[in-house]
Enzyme design. Structure first.
Site, mmCIF file in Angstrom:
data_model
loop_
_atom_site.group_PDB
_atom_site.id
_atom_site.type_symbol
_atom_site.label_atom_id
_atom_site.label_comp_id
_atom_site.label_asym_id
_atom_site.label_seq_id
_atom_site.Cartn_x
_atom_site.Cartn_y
_atom_site.Cartn_z
ATOM 1 N N ASP A 186 23.540 80.015 11.060
ATOM 2 C CA ASP A 186 24.662 79.079 10.947
ATOM 3 C C ASP A 186 24.784 78.582 9.507
ATOM 4 O O ASP A 186 23.871 77.936 8.991
ATOM 5 C CB ASP A 186 24.440 77.896 11.895
ATOM 6 C CG ASP A 186 25.659 76.995 12.040
ATOM 7 O OD1 ASP A 186 26.326 76.736 11.023
ATOM 8 O OD2 ASP A 186 25.932 76.534 13.156
ATOM 9 N N SER A 188 29.932 71.722 17.702
ATOM 10 C CA SER A 188 29.554 71.165 16.401
ATOM 11 C C SER A 188 29.421 69.645 16.501
ATOM 12 O O SER A 188 28.569 69.157 17.241
ATOM 13 C CB SER A 188 30.572 71.605 15.347
ATOM 14 O OG SER A 188 30.099 71.357 14.049
ATOM 15 N N HIS A 230 28.776 79.824 12.523
ATOM 16 C CA HIS A 230 29.072 78.489 13.051
ATOM 17 C C HIS A 230 30.275 78.582 13.985
ATOM 18 O O HIS A 230 31.392 78.878 13.551
ATOM 19 C CB HIS A 230 29.365 77.518 11.916
ATOM 20 C CG HIS A 230 29.515 76.097 12.382
ATOM 21 N ND1 HIS A 230 28.433 75.327 12.742
ATOM 22 C CD2 HIS A 230 30.614 75.318 12.576
ATOM 23 C CE1 HIS A 230 28.852 74.131 13.120
ATOM 24 N NE2 HIS A 230 30.179 74.106 13.038
#
Length: 339
Positions: free
Chosen positions: A268, A143, A296
């Site tokens: 996501d 991320s 995610h």
């Protein structure tokens, strides 16, 4: 450069929210022993590192893998602990770099970390190269940490000291992601993360004098307002729009010269599908494996008995091993002198 991922979701976890929440909340943390190191920085601040114990079979050329966590992440993040456990099984050196202020103790300076902060990662790699001059270096970012990693690779090009890298669930375009996570059910993730960010800021500025008068943090209820009021001015940006434009990794992808795997799911919930770059924006050294599902930093599959399988912890080590083996095979061989 863009291929369909082999990932298939667990039959009971097909939605993006089920994937995301199961991996981050429901999953039990992997048991893991780590040793802690504090890396002092030239500006008077520090980075806290969490290392695997030294492998019993470690040699000068044992790989070193650095993990970069996501927003409000740490060594307690389940994806980090899971991957470190796999690296331990391979007999490699592994560590997680806490971004400034992300460990158990607030950092010393008013600034913290942000999505485009590549300087501290570069410093760490320099120190690792000095400590392990013969070891191949690799990195994995999740991320926000994936955004930092890809931006760093693009900035450095062929000068990057990494042999290979992998990035997961990357917010390639921060402005688009800030808008997407402020819509529908995704606002629940934003609310959770902002709560963590506000509490971290309160702890920090209880012991560190802020460089300007702080706003009422309880009124900052989306990423844009938080970044406009705090992230941007603390880190030298002219507002949130300037921060998003300069810190996004998307514009740097064409300049990557290190073999890099990017794993991403179209569903996501932290972002919209239009953040995914097309092939014209990718370097030939980037392989983007795109899954239809996965959430995610989720990617929870299932085995034949229906038990959860954390697919990232199979795919990432397999890719790293493949690239490190190829790099070692390409090294010039030293011939012994006759006699």
């Amino acid at each position: 450069m863009i291929v369909v991922s082999e990932f298939r979701p667990h039959p009971l976890l097909r939605s993006p929210h089920a994937q995301t929440v199961f991996a981050s909340v429901v999953r039990r943390p992997a048991p893991l022993d780590v040793r802690h190191e504090r890396l002092e920085l030239d500006d008077g601040d520090f980075l806290d590192l969490a290392w695997l114990p030294e492998p019993a079979t470690a040699a000068d050329d044992t790989p070193v893998v650095v993990i970069l966590h996501g927003l409000t992440g740490s060594i307690e993040s389940k994806y980090a602990r899971g991957l470190l456990r796999e690296l331990r099984g391979l007999g490699w050196r592994g560590l997680l770099m806490h971004f400034r202020g992300a460990s158990h103790e607030p950092n010393r300076l008013p600034r913290g970390y942000h999505s485009g902060d590549t300087g501290d990662f570069a410093t760490l790699l320099t120190r690792l190269r000095e400590r392990y001059p013969r070891a191949p270096l690799a990195a994995v970012g999740y991320s926000l940490g994936g955004n930092v990693l890809l931006k760093y690779l693009g900035e450095r090009g062929s000068r990057a000291p990494l042999t290979t890298a992998c990035a997961v669930s990357v917010p390639f375009d921060l402005a688009l992601c800030a808008r997407a996570i402020n819509q529908g059910l995704s606002r629940a993730y934003q609310r959770h993360l902002l709560g963590n960010m506000r509490r971290a800021a309160e702890r920090k500025f209880a012991v560190v004098t802020p460089p300007f008068e702080l706003p009422d943090l309880t009124r900052l209820r989306d990423f844009h307002s938080f970044d406009e009021a705090l992230t941007a001015p603390l880190h030298g940006f002219d507002g949130a729009a300037d921060y998003y434009a300069r810190a996004s990794s998307g514009p740097f992808l064409k300049d990557i010269r290190v073999p890099t795997l990017v794993l991403h799911a179209r569903d996501d919930p932290f972002m919209s599908p239009d953040v995914v770059p097309d092939e014209s924006r990718l370097s030939a050294d980037v392989r983007l494996e795109l899954a239809a599902q996965g959430g995610h930093v989720g990617f929870v599959a299932g085995d034949r008995l229906g038990r959860p399988v954390y697919w990232l912890e199979r795919r990432i080590p397999a890719f790293l091993r493949e690239r490190l083996t190829a790099a070692k095979a390409a090294e010039p061989q030293t011939e012994c002198a006759p006699g």
